[in-house]
Design an enzyme around this catalytic site. Sequence first.
Site, PDB file in Angstrom:
ATOM      1  N   LYS A   4       0.266 -10.082   8.326  1.00  0.00           N
ATOM      2  CA  LYS A   4       0.224  -8.539   8.860  1.00  0.00           C
ATOM      3  C   LYS A   4      -1.125  -7.867   9.290  1.00  0.00           C
ATOM      4  CE  LYS A   4       1.308  -3.980   6.899  1.00  0.00           C
ATOM      5  NZ  LYS A   4       1.569  -3.164   5.744  1.00  0.00           N
ATOM      6  N   THR A  12       0.862  -1.223  -0.040  1.00  0.00           N
ATOM      7  CA  THR A  12      -0.001  -0.090   0.029  1.00  0.00           C
ATOM      8  C   THR A  12       1.051   1.168  -0.052  1.00  0.00           C
ATOM      9  OG1 THR A  12      -1.637  -1.206   1.296  1.00  0.00           O
ATOM     10  CG2 THR A  12      -1.953   1.149   1.128  1.00  0.00           C
ATOM     11  N   TYR A  58      -2.611 -10.099   4.571  1.00  0.00           N
ATOM     12  CA  TYR A  58      -2.589  -8.608   4.968  1.00  0.00           C
ATOM     13  C   TYR A  58      -4.308  -8.187   5.533  1.00  0.00           C
ATOM     14  CZ  TYR A  58      -1.781  -3.546   4.908  1.00  0.00           C
ATOM     15  OH  TYR A  58      -1.795  -2.362   5.401  1.00  0.00           O
ATOM     16  N   TYR A  87     -12.818  -3.543  -1.635  1.00  0.00           N
ATOM     17  CA  TYR A  87     -14.061  -3.086  -2.309  1.00  0.00           C
ATOM     18  C   TYR A  87     -15.178  -3.893  -2.416  1.00  0.00           C
ATOM     19  CZ  TYR A  87     -16.814  -0.431  -5.583  1.00  0.00           C
ATOM     20  OH  TYR A  87     -18.399   0.192  -6.293  1.00  0.00           O
ATOM     21  N   ARG A 136      -8.825  -0.333   5.446  1.00  0.00           N
ATOM     22  CA  ARG A 136      -8.593   0.011   3.990  1.00  0.00           C
ATOM     23  C   ARG A 136      -9.378  -0.726   2.885  1.00  0.00           C
ATOM     24  NH1 ARG A 136      -4.264   3.366   2.409  1.00  0.00           N
ATOM     25  NH2 ARG A 136      -2.871   3.915   4.378  1.00  0.00           N
ATOM     26  N   ILE A 152       5.683  -4.902   9.802  1.00  0.00           N
ATOM     27  CA  ILE A 152       5.873  -4.176   8.487  1.00  0.00           C
ATOM     28  C   ILE A 152       5.725  -2.781   8.442  1.00  0.00           C
ATOM     29  CG2 ILE A 152       5.009  -4.471   5.892  1.00  0.00           C
ATOM     30  CD1 ILE A 152       4.694  -7.495   6.473  1.00  0.00           C
TER      31      ILE A 152
END
Length: 296
Positions: free
Chosen positions: A162, A46, A134, A108, A139, A203
């Site tokens: 993550k 990202t 992740y 999304y 997000r 991370i």
Amino acid sequence: MAELGRLLTAMVTPYTDDGAVNLPMARKLARMLVENGNDGVVVTGTTGEAPLLSDDEKYALWSEVKQELGGATVVAGAGTNDTRHSIRLAKLAERAGADAILAVVPYYLKPSQEGIYQHFRAIAESTSLPVILYNVPGRVGVGMTVETILRCAELPNVVGNKEANGDLRHTAAVMEAAPGFKIWSGNDNDNFHLWCMGAWGAISVTAHIVARQQKAMLEAVLAGRLPEAAAIHMALCRVTDACFLNGSPSTIRYVLRQLGFAIGAPRLPVVEPDEAVGAKVMAELRRHRLDVPVPA
């Protein structure tokens, strides 16, 4: 399967003045990050503006950075919200020499937990590389449940997660049920807490500029020197808050440019902070010791 690094920077993608990917600068930046205490880098995550890069640009970045770093860990951000596209990227990452891939929960579309599991299963079965999940619901719009993470952890080459959901109880449940499954903190202000719980590493975004201090905090936690680690954490919280003041990757790109790194402007729709916010960011960073000197 090779052991992956504990402290990895989610590296920004450098651009030239005309907006092309700057491969020589990517190599230089990755080398600096490792020399300053990182075990390796995540390329085209990202923070690296993955949705704004073509597949060819991603492949070139993975290949060039791996050539530059040799034995240091290079994790390729190879996840999208399209399973077939993610599989293609995983195969490209393997061809480029990456050590592992990072695959995000599909964004999304808000798939069901079964859809999330099948997405990761298909990616994992398409590659011999280790896969790091992740989980970042803020997000992508949907998060993995504990049960889904544990299902994914049973896949042979899914080695860790993550974790950026901000829910320590959720992560504790995963760690208790699957103690061999690695957790990398995905929120810099959660590093101390997750490391105290036994998480593997982080991370990180702020490891662009404070990796040595993060590594010292991790080493203090591992050695049981918790007051020392807590003191580092409390100072770094203010660094993290500054580096996210205009969101990420906007703010950390601005910071790096202010510190003299020729990484170019971000691609739209990412924009750098305005003058007032930028001044506030740099004023805070001047109060702290960074790996890179801050101009007066």
